[in-house]
Write a protein that holds these residues in place. Sequence first.
Motif, PDB file in Angstrom:
ATOM      1  N   VAL A  21       0.842  -1.203   0.000  1.00 48.12           N
ATOM      2  CA  VAL A  21       0.000   0.000   0.000  1.00 48.12           C
ATOM      3  C   VAL A  21       0.875   1.251   0.000  1.00 48.12           C
ATOM      4  CG1 VAL A  21      -1.702   1.305   1.334  1.00 48.12           C
ATOM      5  CG2 VAL A  21      -1.949  -1.181   1.074  1.00 48.12           C
ATOM      6  N   ARG A  22       1.908   1.266   0.833  1.00 48.39           N
ATOM      7  CA  ARG A  22       2.780   2.454   0.899  1.00 48.39           C
ATOM      8  C   ARG A  22       3.529   2.664  -0.415  1.00 48.39           C
ATOM      9  NH1 ARG A  22       4.533   6.708   4.451  1.00 48.39           N
ATOM     10  NH2 ARG A  22       5.732   7.937   2.984  1.00 48.39           N
ATOM     11  N   LEU A  23       3.967   1.591  -1.045  1.00 49.82           N
ATOM     12  CA  LEU A  23       4.632   1.724  -2.341  1.00 49.82           C
ATOM     13  C   LEU A  23       3.682   2.332  -3.383  1.00 49.82           C
ATOM     14  CD1 LEU A  23       6.623  -1.628  -2.376  1.00 49.82           C
ATOM     15  CD2 LEU A  23       7.600   0.684  -2.246  1.00 49.82           C
ATOM     16  N   ALA A  24       2.424   1.920  -3.339  1.00 52.84           N
ATOM     17  CA  ALA A  24       1.432   2.492  -4.256  1.00 52.84           C
ATOM     18  C   ALA A  24       1.219   3.975  -3.942  1.00 52.84           C
ATOM     19  CB  ALA A  24       0.119   1.727  -4.161  1.00 52.84           C
ATOM     20  N   GLU A  25       1.099   4.310  -2.660  1.00 50.69           N
ATOM     21  CA  GLU A  25       0.941   5.719  -2.279  1.00 50.69           C
ATOM     22  C   GLU A  25       2.118   6.546  -2.783  1.00 50.69           C
ATOM     23  OE1 GLU A  25       1.664   8.322   1.659  1.00 50.69           O
ATOM     24  OE2 GLU A  25       0.237   6.673   1.965  1.00 50.69           O
ATOM     25  N   ASP A  26       3.324   6.050  -2.580  1.00 46.01           N
ATOM     26  CA  ASP A  26       4.512   6.787  -3.014  1.00 46.01           C
ATOM     27  C   ASP A  26       4.491   7.013  -4.523  1.00 46.01           C
ATOM     28  OD1 ASP A  26       5.338   6.703  -0.375  1.00 46.01           O
ATOM     29  OD2 ASP A  26       6.903   5.205  -0.722  1.00 46.01           O
ATOM     30  N   ALA A  27       4.133   5.984  -5.271  1.00 44.29           N
ATOM     31  CA  ALA A  27       4.086   6.115  -6.723  1.00 44.29           C
ATOM     32  C   ALA A  27       3.056   7.159  -7.137  1.00 44.29           C
ATOM     33  CB  ALA A  27       3.786   4.764  -7.371  1.00 44.29           C
ATOM     34  N   TRP A  28       1.850   7.078  -6.581  1.00 51.27           N
ATOM     35  CA  TRP A  28       0.798   8.034  -6.946  1.00 51.27           C
ATOM     36  C   TRP A  28       1.192   9.455  -6.552  1.00 51.27           C
ATOM     37  CZ3 TRP A  28      -4.433   7.470  -8.847  1.00 51.27           C
ATOM     38  CH2 TRP A  28      -4.672   6.212  -9.416  1.00 51.27           C
ATOM     39  N   ASN A  29       1.854   9.631  -5.418  1.00 47.55           N
ATOM     40  CA  ASN A  29       2.279  10.975  -5.019  1.00 47.55           C
ATOM     41  C   ASN A  29       3.387  11.526  -5.911  1.00 47.55           C
ATOM     42  OD1 ASN A  29       0.576  11.887  -2.947  1.00 47.55           O
ATOM     43  ND2 ASN A  29       1.585  10.561  -1.461  1.00 47.55           N
ATOM     44  N   SER A  30       4.045  10.665  -6.682  1.00 50.66           N
ATOM     45  CA  SER A  30       5.032  11.148  -7.653  1.00 50.66           C
ATOM     46  C   SER A  30       4.351  11.875  -8.807  1.00 50.66           C
ATOM     47  CB  SER A  30       5.857   9.984  -8.210  1.00 50.66           C
ATOM     48  OG  SER A  30       5.124   9.247  -9.184  1.00 50.66           O
ATOM     49  N   ARG A  31       3.084  11.551  -9.042  1.00 50.96           N
ATOM     50  CA  ARG A  31       2.294  12.099 -10.141  1.00 50.96           C
ATOM     51  C   ARG A  31       2.970  11.852 -11.492  1.00 50.96           C
ATOM     52  NH1 ARG A  31       0.830  18.006  -8.955  1.00 50.96           N
ATOM     53  NH2 ARG A  31      -0.075  17.643 -10.993  1.00 50.96           N
ATOM     54  N   ASP A  32       3.616  10.711 -11.616  1.00 45.02           N
ATOM     55  CA  ASP A  32       4.285  10.310 -12.851  1.00 45.02           C
ATOM     56  C   ASP A  32       3.491   9.147 -13.454  1.00 45.02           C
ATOM     57  OD1 ASP A  32       5.898   9.100 -14.793  1.00 45.02           O
ATOM     58  OD2 ASP A  32       7.744   9.481 -13.675  1.00 45.02           O
ATOM     59  N   PRO A  33       2.611   9.417 -14.434  1.00 42.30           N
ATOM     60  CA  PRO A  33       1.736   8.369 -14.965  1.00 42.30           C
ATOM     61  C   PRO A  33       2.475   7.139 -15.492  1.00 42.30           C
ATOM     62  CG  PRO A  33       1.009  10.501 -15.734  1.00 42.30           C
ATOM     63  CD  PRO A  33       2.338  10.707 -15.057  1.00 42.30           C
ATOM     64  N   GLU A  34       3.608   7.330 -16.150  1.00 42.58           N
ATOM     65  CA  GLU A  34       4.358   6.191 -16.683  1.00 42.58           C
ATOM     66  C   GLU A  34       4.905   5.323 -15.558  1.00 42.58           C
ATOM     67  OE1 GLU A  34       4.771   9.341 -17.880  1.00 42.58           O
ATOM     68  OE2 GLU A  34       3.961   9.092 -19.905  1.00 42.58           O
ATOM     69  N   LYS A  35       5.414   5.963 -14.511  1.00 46.50           N
ATOM     70  CA  LYS A  35       5.937   5.221 -13.353  1.00 46.50           C
ATOM     71  C   LYS A  35       4.807   4.460 -12.654  1.00 46.50           C
ATOM     72  CE  LYS A  35       8.142   5.963  -8.857  1.00 46.50           C
ATOM     73  NZ  LYS A  35       8.700   6.953  -7.935  1.00 46.50           N
ATOM     74  N   VAL A  36       3.695   5.126 -12.440  1.00 49.38           N
ATOM     75  CA  VAL A  36       2.557   4.494 -11.770  1.00 49.38           C
ATOM     76  C   VAL A  36       2.069   3.294 -12.577  1.00 49.38           C
ATOM     77  CG1 VAL A  36       0.162   4.826 -11.037  1.00 49.38           C
ATOM     78  CG2 VAL A  36       1.863   6.591 -10.557  1.00 49.38           C
ATOM     79  N   ALA A  37       1.969   3.448 -13.885  1.00 46.32           N
ATOM     80  CA  ALA A  37       1.417   2.385 -14.736  1.00 46.32           C
ATOM     81  C   ALA A  37       2.258   1.116 -14.712  1.00 46.32           C
ATOM     82  CB  ALA A  37       1.268   2.893 -16.164  1.00 46.32           C
ATOM     83  N   LEU A  38       3.537   1.208 -14.393  1.00 42.71           N
ATOM     84  CA  LEU A  38       4.392   0.016 -14.355  1.00 42.71           C
ATOM     85  C   LEU A  38       4.022  -0.941 -13.235  1.00 42.71           C
ATOM     86  CD1 LEU A  38       7.884   1.554 -15.168  1.00 42.71           C
ATOM     87  CD2 LEU A  38       6.402   0.172 -16.672  1.00 42.71           C
ATOM     88  N   ALA A  39       3.230  -0.497 -12.276  1.00 42.86           N
ATOM     89  CA  ALA A  39       2.784  -1.371 -11.184  1.00 42.86           C
ATOM     90  C   ALA A  39       1.583  -2.225 -11.584  1.00 42.86           C
ATOM     91  CB  ALA A  39       2.439  -0.539  -9.954  1.00 42.86           C
ATOM     92  N   TYR A  40       1.070  -2.016 -12.797  1.00 40.50           N
ATOM     93  CA  TYR A  40      -0.126  -2.713 -13.276  1.00 40.50           C
ATOM     94  C   TYR A  40       0.237  -3.662 -14.412  1.00 40.50           C
ATOM     95  CZ  TYR A  40      -2.209   0.917 -10.504  1.00 40.50           C
ATOM     96  OH  TYR A  40      -2.517   1.729  -9.458  1.00 40.50           O
ATOM     97  N   THR A  41      -0.507  -4.736 -14.553  1.00 35.96           N
ATOM     98  CA  THR A  41      -0.280  -5.644 -15.675  1.00 35.96           C
ATOM     99  C   THR A  41      -0.593  -4.899 -16.975  1.00 35.96           C
ATOM    100  OG1 THR A  41      -2.547  -6.505 -15.608  1.00 35.96           O
ATOM    101  CG2 THR A  41      -0.882  -7.711 -14.312  1.00 35.96           C
ATOM    102  N   PRO A  42       0.004  -5.324 -18.092  1.00 35.42           N
ATOM    103  CA  PRO A  42      -0.279  -4.648 -19.361  1.00 35.42           C
ATOM    104  C   PRO A  42      -1.763  -4.619 -19.725  1.00 35.42           C
ATOM    105  CG  PRO A  42       1.635  -6.057 -19.592  1.00 35.42           C
ATOM    106  CD  PRO A  42       1.042  -6.349 -18.234  1.00 35.42           C
ATOM    107  N   ASP A  43      -2.525  -5.609 -19.241  1.00 35.80           N
ATOM    108  CA  ASP A  43      -3.967  -5.671 -19.537  1.00 35.80           C
ATOM    109  C   ASP A  43      -4.823  -5.397 -18.296  1.00 35.80           C
ATOM    110  OD1 ASP A  43      -3.308  -7.982 -18.180  1.00 35.80           O
ATOM    111  OD2 ASP A  43      -4.411  -9.312 -19.521  1.00 35.80           O
ATOM    112  N   SER A  44      -4.257  -4.681 -17.338  1.00 39.25           N
ATOM    113  CA  SER A  44      -4.964  -4.371 -16.095  1.00 39.25           C
ATOM    114  C   SER A  44      -6.337  -3.760 -16.372  1.00 39.25           C
ATOM    115  CB  SER A  44      -4.130  -3.385 -15.268  1.00 39.25           C
ATOM    116  OG  SER A  44      -4.714  -3.147 -14.010  1.00 39.25           O
TER     117      SER A  44
END
Length: 157
Positions: A21-44
């Motif tokens: 959960v904290r890793l997800a929060e950190d990614a979203w707070n970066s506001r970097d869509p490409e970085k955030v999207a890497l946490a999801y499967t290609p067909d998420s």
Amino acid sequence: MEHSRPPCPPFLTAADAAKKVRLAEDAWNSRDPEKVALAYTPDSVWRNRINFLEGREKIIGFLKEKWEREQEYRLIKELWAFHEDRIAVRFVYEWHDDQQNWFRSYGNELWEFDAAGLMQWRVASINDMPIAESDRRFFWPQGRRPDDHPGLKEMGL
């Protein structure tokens, strides 16, 4: 082959689930869509409010529009529950629009992960509450929430 994103399921301890959960929060707070999207499967698959999305490219486009609209975005996520490959999260974030109208958004998310720790399914329900700028509670510098900043429960949210 996708890289793994530990911690990976099955989530056996609250500490492992809370780290995810904290890793997800950190990614979203970066506001970097490409970085955030890497946490999801290609067909998420996502449902975010009334938006239904499938795939990283749609997720990236959605997040770019979101963070253009939701300025000075600051988010706190908190583990609610977990079991095997699923995590339930509650979250609160603050932001303003281009007219300087402030909002506090409250929500819940349901997540399901693949064996590599990539999120394959996300359902988010979110409600926005207009607030006065003087009612803001999230003041850390844009980006990652400091480790010593209180969480939602400690803040009474």
